[in-house]
Design a protein around this motif. Structure first.
Motif, mmCIF file in Angstrom:
data_model
loop_
_atom_site.group_PDB
_atom_site.id
_atom_site.type_symbol
_atom_site.label_atom_id
_atom_site.label_comp_id
_atom_site.label_asym_id
_atom_site.label_seq_id
_atom_site.Cartn_x
_atom_site.Cartn_y
_atom_site.Cartn_z
ATOM 1 N N UNK A 93 0.833 -1.201 0.000
ATOM 2 C CA UNK A 93 0.000 0.000 0.000
ATOM 3 C C UNK A 93 0.872 1.256 0.000
ATOM 4 N N UNK A 94 1.925 1.228 0.821
ATOM 5 C CA UNK A 94 2.821 2.380 0.868
ATOM 6 C C UNK A 94 3.484 2.590 -0.488
ATOM 7 N N UNK A 95 3.807 1.465 -1.129
ATOM 8 C CA UNK A 95 4.457 1.522 -2.435
ATOM 9 C C UNK A 95 3.540 2.152 -3.489
ATOM 10 N N UNK A 96 2.232 1.856 -3.358
ATOM 11 C CA UNK A 96 1.272 2.380 -4.336
ATOM 12 C C UNK A 96 1.283 3.906 -4.379
ATOM 13 N N UNK A 97 1.648 4.518 -3.239
ATOM 14 C CA UNK A 97 1.621 5.980 -3.198
ATOM 15 C C UNK A 97 2.814 6.611 -3.907
ATOM 16 N N UNK A 98 3.906 5.847 -4.082
ATOM 17 C CA UNK A 98 5.028 6.463 -4.809
ATOM 18 C C UNK A 98 5.103 5.974 -6.252
ATOM 19 N N UNK A 99 4.307 4.975 -6.569
ATOM 20 C CA UNK A 99 4.338 4.411 -7.920
ATOM 21 C C UNK A 99 4.068 5.442 -9.032
ATOM 22 N N UNK B 1 -13.096 -0.468 14.762
ATOM 23 C CA UNK B 1 -13.590 -0.963 13.470
ATOM 24 C C UNK B 1 -13.985 0.206 12.570
ATOM 25 N N UNK B 2 -14.773 1.104 13.164
ATOM 26 C CA UNK B 2 -15.205 2.304 12.430
ATOM 27 C C UNK B 2 -13.978 3.094 11.944
ATOM 28 N N UNK B 3 -12.992 3.182 12.846
ATOM 29 C CA UNK B 3 -11.779 3.929 12.541
ATOM 30 C C UNK B 3 -11.057 3.300 11.339
ATOM 31 N N UNK B 4 -11.063 1.964 11.329
ATOM 32 C CA UNK B 4 -10.370 1.236 10.284
ATOM 33 C C UNK B 4 -11.024 1.491 8.925
ATOM 34 N N UNK B 5 -12.362 1.435 8.904
ATOM 35 C CA UNK B 5 -13.076 1.674 7.649
ATOM 36 C C UNK B 5 -12.809 3.095 7.156
ATOM 37 N N UNK B 6 -12.838 4.025 8.097
ATOM 38 C CA UNK B 6 -12.606 5.423 7.751
ATOM 39 C C UNK B 6 -11.207 5.612 7.166
ATOM 40 N N UNK B 7 -10.216 4.994 7.835
ATOM 41 C CA UNK B 7 -8.830 5.108 7.389
ATOM 42 C C UNK B 7 -8.671 4.505 6.000
ATOM 43 N N UNK B 8 -9.241 3.335 5.809
ATOM 44 C CA UNK B 8 -9.116 2.652 4.513
ATOM 45 C C UNK B 8 -9.769 3.465 3.400
ATOM 46 N N UNK B 9 -10.949 4.021 3.692
ATOM 47 C CA UNK B 9 -11.622 4.747 2.620
ATOM 48 C C UNK B 9 -10.883 6.052 2.312
ATOM 49 N N UNK B 10 -10.220 6.631 3.327
ATOM 50 C CA UNK B 10 -9.420 7.830 3.061
ATOM 51 C C UNK B 10 -8.250 7.496 2.136
ATOM 52 N N UNK B 11 -7.538 6.404 2.467
ATOM 53 C CA UNK B 11 -6.428 5.975 1.608
ATOM 54 C C UNK B 11 -6.932 5.706 0.195
ATOM 55 N N UNK B 12 -8.066 5.004 0.117
ATOM 56 C CA UNK B 12 -8.637 4.685 -1.196
ATOM 57 C C UNK B 12 -8.938 5.939 -1.990
ATOM 58 N N UNK B 13 -9.517 6.929 -1.295
ATOM 59 C CA UNK B 13 -9.892 8.181 -1.954
ATOM 60 C C UNK B 13 -8.663 8.880 -2.530
ATOM 61 N N UNK B 14 -7.604 8.986 -1.724
ATOM 62 C CA UNK B 14 -6.380 9.658 -2.191
ATOM 63 C C UNK B 14 -5.763 8.875 -3.354
ATOM 64 N N UNK B 15 -5.788 7.544 -3.247
ATOM 65 C CA UNK B 15 -5.220 6.727 -4.333
ATOM 66 C C UNK B 15 -5.993 6.930 -5.637
ATOM 67 N N UNK B 16 -7.324 6.997 -5.528
ATOM 68 C CA UNK B 16 -8.134 7.224 -6.733
ATOM 69 C C UNK B 16 -7.731 8.540 -7.388
ATOM 70 N N UNK B 17 -7.559 9.582 -6.557
ATOM 71 C CA UNK B 17 -7.139 10.879 -7.086
ATOM 72 C C UNK B 17 -5.776 10.777 -7.767
ATOM 73 N N UNK B 18 -4.830 10.106 -7.072
ATOM 74 C CA UNK B 18 -3.467 10.008 -7.594
ATOM 75 C C UNK B 18 -3.417 9.262 -8.923
ATOM 76 N N UNK B 19 -4.242 8.225 -9.018
ATOM 77 C CA UNK B 19 -4.144 7.381 -10.201
ATOM 78 C C UNK B 19 -5.054 7.825 -11.342
#
Lengths: 257, 277
Positions: A93-99, B1-19
């Protein structure tokens, strides 16, 4: 024996003097001479008297500041989540951010601009900030992630055990300890933003000229001395910020990869 | 659990933007429209055009000359990155060994110099080297670009090799010399194997930065007609449209890198797993 091996660095030192120190001195030389090699201050004075130079410089500082804050605001939580073993277990996951950095930056920028075009969004300041955040976010995430990852978690746990609320733990323990990462992240985002040229042209359709573009334009129009003077201004500012941040920091932690 | 879902969806959101831009490029590599965002039907034509050097009869494909210069730009990019990072690793490793054995003040001076190219924004490095080559009347081309890339890559090699030196036991090298190895044998058989991980990460970092560089290449390639991918794309952008074949090219490059990184990660993951059990 050990003393002698220090000479192994000699080729590199000679290389650096020729390709780093001498070129920087040449910037100063060209900045303070005219086309015929005579001494003059007019190029440097040009920076302060020509409204175009000064304006683009101030706009660049503003854009760079905003971009740095945006990257920090988005990137810090990402780095925190990535370094938290309960929330994220895989290094992939960390890697995905620098890819994305492995894909040519200009190509990504062009694609970003095309996305805005496809959605009918007018290119300008907003798209510039958005697109720049794309480009520089990984540079902010990675140093902070590195520092947070190496951080001793027992400090935060101790603070919590002694009755600190989560917000207090973050503000008084985690944030100060991650400062070296933040500083190197800011350094890796702020100065490059001020100096980019192609990216801002593409993302604003040439409506906003950052300082880098102005410098490039001088060289493109063969006005080397004026261009060198603008580069010198930038170099001085880099020098000042570096001294300032290294005083605060002591040792540069983090870095990329 | 709630925290985990929130964290994951935040990461997902940023990744979608990046990609988003990369996915966008990949999607439009399957249509021949001149500009992205204009879908004219699914087709592999751009891939065909890229691999046949523009010879295929593709509507919307570029001329053979255009595809040819794009492929040349890719070859230049790879060649320059390879040569520059190879030299950087050699120069930087020797320098790191030297710096490690220096006295404190000398060490501080060289390390300060080593920091300069890393702190300088690309444009300053580019402009300063441009002025150097003008000043010395060196005509710009391959050699100047490679020298410039070595300039901004080597500091990272030094930075990656130095920690390996402090982890190393200096007595082993001395022992090799005492047992009759020549200095070059001791370097090859004792020193380099131990520094290898640092040299490798220095190489990868150099290679990546060289590939991605635009500003320095722009200022040091001159008007010699030498194009890397970055300068090619910039010239294209100035003319107001990208060569469509860039889309399949970038898609392939991205997939290759993704596969390599996942493989490397899978291997290290397996290694740590077997080491733990």
């Amino acid at each position: 024996m050990f003393r002698k091996r220090s000479t192994w660095a000699l080729p590199y030192v000679i290389f650096m003097v020729l390709f780093v120190v001498l070129p920087l001195l040449l910037i100063a030389f060209y900045a303070m001479t005219d086309g015929n090699g005579h001494f003059t201050f007019s190029n440097i004075a040009g920076f302060f008297t020509d409204a175009k130079f000064l304006n683009s410089f101030l706009v660049s500082l503003e854009v760079a500041l905003e971009n740095t804050l945006i990257c920090l605001a988005i990137g810090y939580p990402v780095a925190m989540i990535l370094s938290n073993k309960d929330l994220n277990k895989s290094a992939v996951t960390a890697l995905l951010f620098i890819l994305p950095m492995w894909i040519n930056a200009l190509m990504r920028t062009m694609a970003t601009a095309e996305i805005f075009n496809a959605f009918g969004i007018q290119l300008g300041k907003g798209t510039l900030l958005f697109g720049m955040a794309y480009d520089y976010l990984p540079f902010m995430i990675y140093p902070i992630y590195n520092v947070l990852n190496k951080m001793d978690k027992s400090y935060a746990e101790a603070a919590a055990d002694l009755g600190a609320k989560p917000a207090t733990v973050f503000l008084k323990v985690t944030l100060p300890l991650s400062m070296p990462g933040i500083i190197s992240g800011v350094m890796m985002v702020f100065m490059p933003t001020v100096s980019t040229f192609a990216v801002s042209e593409i993302l604003t359709n040439n409506t906003i000229q950052l300082f880098g573009s102005v410098i490039q334009e001088q060289f493109y129009n063969m006005m080397w001395n004026q261009g060198a003077a603008l580069a010198l201004v930038m170099l001085i500012i880099i020098g000042i910020t570096t001294i300032f941040s290294s005083k605060k920091d002591g040792e540069a932690e983090g870095g990329l990869i | 659990m709630m925290k985990k879902i929130l964290a994951k969806s935040y990461l997902g959101f940023v990744l979608v933007l990046l990609y988003a831009p990369i996915v966008f490029i990949a999607i439009y590599s399957f249509t021949t429209a001149k500009s992205m965002g204009n879908w004219t039907g699914f087709t592999f034509d751009l891939y065909k055009s890229l691999f046949t050097g523009g010879a295929a009869e593709v509507v919307g494909g570029s001329s053979p000359e255009k595809v040819g210069s794009l492929v040349t730009a890719l070859e230049n990019t790879l060649l320059i990155a390879l040569i520059a990072s190879a030299f950087s690793v050699m120069l930087g490793t020797l320098a790191a060994i030297g710096i490690y054995n220096m006295k404190t003040r000398q060490k501080a001076a060289v390390q300060f110099m080593n920091n300069i190219p890393m702190l300088n924004p690309d444009i300053i490095t580019g402009v300063s080297l441009f002025l150097l080559f003008v000043f010395l009347h060196i005509s710009k081309g391959y050699v100047t670009v490679i020298l410039s890339h070595i300039t901004f890559c080597t500091p990272y090699v030094v930075l990656n090799v130095l920690p390996k030196l402090s982890q190393m036991n200096p007595n082993i090298y001395e022992a090799a010399l005492d047992l009759g190895a020549t200095p070059s044998q001791a370097l090859r058989k004792v020193m380099i194997p131990q520094l290898w991980p640092g040299m490798l990460s220095g190489f990868i970092l150099s290679f990546t930065m060289s590939l991605d560089d635009f500003a320095v290449t722009y200022f040091t390639a001159g008007s010699s007609g030498l194009d890397t991918l970055s300068t090619y794309i910039y010239a294209d952008a100035r003319k107001g449209g990208l060569t469509p074949e860039l889309r399949p090219m970038m898609t392939i490059i991205f997939l290759l890198i993704l596969v390599v990184l996942l493989l490397v990660n899978y291997r290290t993951f397996k290694k740590t797993k077997t080491a733990n059990s």
